[in-house]
Design an enzyme around this catalytic site. Sequence first.
Site, mmCIF file in Angstrom:
data_model
loop_
_atom_site.group_PDB
_atom_site.id
_atom_site.type_symbol
_atom_site.label_atom_id
_atom_site.label_comp_id
_atom_site.label_asym_id
_atom_site.label_seq_id
_atom_site.Cartn_x
_atom_site.Cartn_y
_atom_site.Cartn_z
ATOM 1 N N SER A 13 15.378 -0.652 -1.856
ATOM 2 C CA SER A 13 16.127 -0.954 -3.075
ATOM 3 C C SER A 13 15.256 -1.535 -4.178
ATOM 4 O O SER A 13 15.691 -1.636 -5.324
ATOM 5 C CB SER A 13 17.260 -1.940 -2.765
ATOM 6 N N SER A 142 -1.456 -2.703 4.226
ATOM 7 C CA SER A 142 -2.033 -3.403 3.078
ATOM 8 C C SER A 142 -3.543 -3.487 3.254
ATOM 9 O O SER A 142 -4.034 -3.626 4.380
ATOM 10 C CB SER A 142 -1.454 -4.813 2.976
ATOM 11 N N TYR A 155 -0.238 -13.614 7.153
ATOM 12 C CA TYR A 155 0.019 -12.239 6.718
ATOM 13 C C TYR A 155 -1.034 -11.290 7.267
ATOM 14 O O TYR A 155 -0.715 -10.226 7.812
ATOM 15 C CB TYR A 155 0.026 -12.201 5.190
ATOM 16 N N LYS A 159 -0.771 -8.063 9.787
ATOM 17 C CA LYS A 159 -1.218 -6.729 9.384
ATOM 18 C C LYS A 159 -2.248 -6.178 10.368
ATOM 19 O O LYS A 159 -2.310 -4.966 10.603
ATOM 20 C CB LYS A 159 -1.793 -6.776 7.967
#
Length: 248
Positions: A13, A142, A155, A159
Amino acid sequence: MTIFGSALVTGASRGLGPHLARRLAADGWPVAVNYRSDPAGAARVVSEINDKGGKAQAFQADVTDEASVRGLVEAVFTSLGAIQVVVANATGPQPFIPADEVTWQQHLDQLVFFVKSPTLLMQATLPGMKRLGTGRFIHIGSDMFERALPGASAYNAAKGAQIGLARTWARELGPFGVTTNIVAPGWIPVERHGEITDENSGDYRSEIPLRRMGTPAEVADVVAFVASDASRFVNGERITVNGGHTID
């Protein structure tokens, strides 16, 4: 790839998600536009796709919750057919926290999106892909893993786990005709980044051989390639989309 079923884009979205959904729809995929808390955004994406002659429908679900994922996959099957392509794009907050202050819960918060959620999605959609004899599981990664910026240890660890997950799945799911790959963007400006100016992006752009920022459409093009028959012999790969920023 011959289209037998549908494509599911999670977190579709806002951010990169709408671009991924629109691009897949342009290739003829019926697209399940997943959202968690932005029905208006999802409705806009669906309307844009349908107005251009594509086929899309919005589906609310928390893709970090097992029961919610099962319900999502069942709902998509009923409305759009078996899910043939999964684009695991949904993500959560990504705070920068010094390594000596990060908590285990903050590590888990990242793992929930980049390990738990993809695992739930894979387990729920794999039976349908097996029946079809073909499938694509596409993680959105990423280049932060290579950049290893201070403050992003939770993070980046998640990943890194995502990479191991995808490579192992490539071996396990390959015999069923299902490929698993990662598309890993660099800094691709979307609405959450606000206005991009020479002042706030100049240093970053100067490090990119192409001397410019990438666009969501350029990431979407690579996702569309990985979802297509053109990538039928690409499996267990991580395709970085950052203009060469992290060339070794």
